[in-house]
Design a protein around this motif. Structure first.
Motif, PDB file in Angstrom:
ATOM      1  N   HIS A  13       0.836  -1.199   0.000  1.00 21.53           N
ATOM      2  CA  HIS A  13       0.000   0.000   0.000  1.00 21.53           C
ATOM      3  C   HIS A  13       0.878   1.260   0.000  1.00 21.53           C
ATOM      4  O   HIS A  13       0.611   2.207  -0.754  1.00 21.53           O
ATOM      5  CB  HIS A  13      -0.939   0.013   1.210  1.00 21.53           C
ATOM      6  N   CYS A  14       1.912   1.271   0.820  1.00 22.55           N
ATOM      7  CA  CYS A  14       2.820   2.422   0.852  1.00 22.55           C
ATOM      8  C   CYS A  14       3.453   2.652  -0.517  1.00 22.55           C
ATOM      9  O   CYS A  14       3.558   3.794  -0.976  1.00 22.55           O
ATOM     10  CB  CYS A  14       3.913   2.212   1.901  1.00 22.55           C
ATOM     11  N   LEU A  15       3.851   1.587  -1.174  1.00 25.81           N
ATOM     12  CA  LEU A  15       4.436   1.716  -2.513  1.00 25.81           C
ATOM     13  C   LEU A  15       3.398   2.204  -3.520  1.00 25.81           C
ATOM     14  O   LEU A  15       3.698   3.058  -4.361  1.00 25.81           O
ATOM     15  CB  LEU A  15       5.019   0.372  -2.957  1.00 25.81           C
ATOM     16  N   LYS A  21      10.678   5.050   0.261  1.00 31.05           N
ATOM     17  CA  LYS A  21      11.595   4.766   1.371  1.00 31.05           C
ATOM     18  C   LYS A  21      10.753   4.236   2.522  1.00 31.05           C
ATOM     19  O   LYS A  21       9.859   4.919   3.017  1.00 31.05           O
ATOM     20  CB  LYS A  21      12.342   6.022   1.807  1.00 31.05           C
ATOM     21  N   ILE A  22      11.062   3.017   2.931  1.00 33.45           N
ATOM     22  CA  ILE A  22      10.285   2.371   3.987  1.00 33.45           C
ATOM     23  C   ILE A  22      11.228   1.925   5.093  1.00 33.45           C
ATOM     24  O   ILE A  22      12.306   1.383   4.829  1.00 33.45           O
ATOM     25  CB  ILE A  22       9.490   1.171   3.415  1.00 33.45           C
ATOM     26  N   VAL A  23      10.804   2.169   6.323  1.00 33.49           N
ATOM     27  CA  VAL A  23      11.538   1.691   7.497  1.00 33.49           C
ATOM     28  C   VAL A  23      10.648   0.647   8.168  1.00 33.49           C
ATOM     29  O   VAL A  23       9.508   0.932   8.523  1.00 33.49           O
ATOM     30  CB  VAL A  23      11.857   2.847   8.475  1.00 33.49           C
ATOM     31  N   LEU A  24      11.172  -0.553   8.290  1.00 34.58           N
ATOM     32  CA  LEU A  24      10.433  -1.660   8.892  1.00 34.58           C
ATOM     33  C   LEU A  24      11.114  -2.049  10.194  1.00 34.58           C
ATOM     34  O   LEU A  24      12.267  -2.483  10.199  1.00 34.58           O
ATOM     35  CB  LEU A  24      10.405  -2.850   7.924  1.00 34.58           C
ATOM     36  N   SER A  25      10.407  -1.874  11.287  1.00 33.06           N
ATOM     37  CA  SER A  25      10.932  -2.241  12.595  1.00 33.06           C
ATOM     38  C   SER A  25      10.426  -3.650  12.917  1.00 33.06           C
ATOM     39  O   SER A  25       9.219  -3.884  12.920  1.00 33.06           O
ATOM     40  CB  SER A  25      10.441  -1.236  13.641  1.00 33.06           C
ATOM     41  N   ILE A  26      11.347  -4.576  13.167  1.00 36.50           N
ATOM     42  CA  ILE A  26      10.937  -5.964  13.350  1.00 36.50           C
ATOM     43  C   ILE A  26      11.343  -6.494  14.720  1.00 36.50           C
ATOM     44  O   ILE A  26      12.284  -6.013  15.338  1.00 36.50           O
ATOM     45  CB  ILE A  26      11.490  -6.884  12.239  1.00 36.50           C
ATOM     46  N   GLY A  27      10.614  -7.514  15.141  1.00 35.55           N
ATOM     47  CA  GLY A  27      10.895  -8.196  16.395  1.00 35.55           C
ATOM     48  C   GLY A  27       9.604  -8.722  16.987  1.00 35.55           C
ATOM     49  O   GLY A  27       8.523  -8.214  16.702  1.00 35.55           O
ATOM     50  N   GLY A  28       9.701  -9.759  17.747  1.00 36.83           N
ATOM     51  CA  GLY A  28       8.539 -10.301  18.443  1.00 36.83           C
ATOM     52  C   GLY A  28       7.456 -10.826  17.526  1.00 36.83           C
ATOM     53  O   GLY A  28       6.278 -10.742  17.851  1.00 36.83           O
ATOM     54  N   LEU A  78      14.547  -0.017   1.490  1.00 32.84           N
ATOM     55  CA  LEU A  78      14.008  -0.621   2.701  1.00 32.84           C
ATOM     56  C   LEU A  78      15.081  -0.645   3.775  1.00 32.84           C
ATOM     57  O   LEU A  78      16.157  -1.214   3.569  1.00 32.84           O
ATOM     58  CB  LEU A  78      13.507  -2.037   2.426  1.00 32.84           C
ATOM     59  N   THR A  79      14.792   0.001   4.892  1.00 30.82           N
ATOM     60  CA  THR A  79      15.665  -0.062   6.061  1.00 30.82           C
ATOM     61  C   THR A  79      14.970  -0.937   7.088  1.00 30.82           C
ATOM     62  O   THR A  79      13.825  -0.674   7.458  1.00 30.82           O
ATOM     63  CB  THR A  79      15.912   1.342   6.650  1.00 30.82           C
ATOM     64  N   ILE A  80      15.630  -1.997   7.497  1.00 34.21           N
ATOM     65  CA  ILE A  80      15.073  -2.910   8.488  1.00 34.21           C
ATOM     66  C   ILE A  80      15.769  -2.656   9.823  1.00 34.21           C
ATOM     67  O   ILE A  80      16.996  -2.716   9.906  1.00 34.21           O
ATOM     68  CB  ILE A  80      15.262  -4.388   8.074  1.00 34.21           C
ATOM     69  N   LEU A  81      14.969  -2.358  10.825  1.00 32.96           N
ATOM     70  CA  LEU A  81      15.500  -2.107  12.163  1.00 32.96           C
ATOM     71  C   LEU A  81      15.314  -3.341  13.028  1.00 32.96           C
ATOM     72  O   LEU A  81      14.205  -3.877  13.127  1.00 32.96           O
ATOM     73  CB  LEU A  81      14.764  -0.934  12.820  1.00 32.96           C
ATOM     74  N   CYS A  82      16.399  -3.801  13.627  1.00 31.46           N
ATOM     75  CA  CYS A  82      16.299  -4.918  14.571  1.00 31.46           C
ATOM     76  C   CYS A  82      17.388  -4.775  15.612  1.00 31.46           C
ATOM     77  O   CYS A  82      18.421  -4.161  15.358  1.00 31.46           O
ATOM     78  CB  CYS A  82      16.369  -6.261  13.859  1.00 31.46           C
ATOM     79  N   ASP A  83      17.143  -5.329  16.759  1.00 30.54           N
ATOM     80  CA  ASP A  83      18.077  -5.199  17.875  1.00 30.54           C
ATOM     81  C   ASP A  83      18.647  -6.535  18.329  1.00 30.54           C
ATOM     82  O   ASP A  83      19.128  -6.647  19.453  1.00 30.54           O
ATOM     83  CB  ASP A  83      17.397  -4.492  19.051  1.00 30.54           C
ATOM     84  N   VAL A  84      18.601  -7.540  17.467  1.00 29.67           N
ATOM     85  CA  VAL A  84      19.213  -8.825  17.798  1.00 29.67           C
ATOM     86  C   VAL A  84      20.236  -9.180  16.724  1.00 29.67           C
ATOM     87  O   VAL A  84      20.174  -8.677  15.604  1.00 29.67           O
ATOM     88  CB  VAL A  84      18.168  -9.962  17.941  1.00 29.67           C
ATOM     89  N   ASP A  85      21.168 -10.041  17.069  1.00 29.52           N
ATOM     90  CA  ASP A  85      22.233 -10.433  16.143  1.00 29.52           C
ATOM     91  C   ASP A  85      22.091 -11.858  15.629  1.00 29.52           C
ATOM     92  O   ASP A  85      22.972 -12.351  14.932  1.00 29.52           O
ATOM     93  CB  ASP A  85      23.596 -10.314  16.849  1.00 29.52           C
ATOM     94  N   ASP A 153      17.348  -3.166  -2.632  1.00 26.15           N
ATOM     95  CA  ASP A 153      17.924  -2.073  -1.852  1.00 26.15           C
ATOM     96  C   ASP A 153      17.505  -2.180  -0.387  1.00 26.15           C
ATOM     97  O   ASP A 153      16.615  -1.468   0.064  1.00 26.15           O
ATOM     98  CB  ASP A 153      17.476  -0.731  -2.453  1.00 26.15           C
ATOM     99  N   VAL A 154      18.170  -3.071   0.353  1.00 27.80           N
ATOM    100  CA  VAL A 154      17.824  -3.329   1.755  1.00 27.80           C
ATOM    101  C   VAL A 154      19.055  -3.127   2.633  1.00 27.80           C
ATOM    102  O   VAL A 154      20.137  -3.612   2.320  1.00 27.80           O
ATOM    103  CB  VAL A 154      17.290  -4.769   1.949  1.00 27.80           C
TER     104      VAL A 154
END
Length: 170
Positions: A13-15, A21-28, A78-85, A153-154
């Motif tokens: 939908h955003c596209l 430019k999309i920022v996707l915050s992931i986790g849980g 696409l920028t993917i945000l995550c805080d785990v390795d 482009d990630v």
């Protein structure tokens, strides 16, 4: 039978309305589908060895023989945000670490881990990206690895650092 298709619909939908430019915050997440639900909503098709399209679900990961690109080439960053390795698979991978938290049995964890290994091999063969060693690739059921491996482009970034920079926190 959880999937990332809902997130894929939101990204599409955003596209469709013109964002590139999309920022996707992931986790849980409640899934371990390596982002194939998102990719399906963006037009990718997952084919088995008999040429039949598969539903984009984690239970089908080990059956995917080919990943078909969409007819429409969505060009976006696409920028993917995550805080785990965690890596995609292995003893510290998505299924091994997060599966038991979500109620997966030992057998289910092995099945999901094997599916992740299989998918990583496909991505390497078809797209030339080794997602098996991607730091943070196991985040949110492998979404980071799947999207990084298949889309153009990630970038993966630490979520805290991204937000701190955005807000000019010291």
């Amino acid at each position: 039978r959880c999937s990332t298709q809902g997130t894929g619909k939101l990204i599409k939908h955003c596209l469709d309305v013109g964002h590139n430019k999309i920022v996707l915050s992931i986790g849980g997440s409640c899934t371990n589908d390596i982002g194939i639900g998102i990719l399906a909503e963006l037009g990718f098709t997952f084919i088995n060895s008999e040429g039949i399209a598969l539903d984009p679900l984690a239970v089908n990961l080990d059956q995917i023989a080919q990943i078909l690109k969409p007819d429409i080439d969505h060009k976006f960053e696409l920028t993917i945000l995550c805080d785990v390795d965690n890596p995609l698979f292995g003893p510290h991978g998505a299924a091994a670490i997060y599966g038991p938290q979500k109620g997966a049995s030992v057998e289910q964890v092995k099945f999901l881990d094997d599916g992740a290994k299989h998918f990583a091999g496909l991505v390497l063969n078809q797209f030339g990206k080794d997602i098996s060693i991607l730091k943070g690739g196991g985040a949110a059921g492998g979404i980071a690895a799947g999207l990084f491996g298949v889309l153009i482009d990630v970038v993966l970034k630490n979520g805290f650092d991204f937000i701190a920079d955005l807000l000019h926190l010291k």
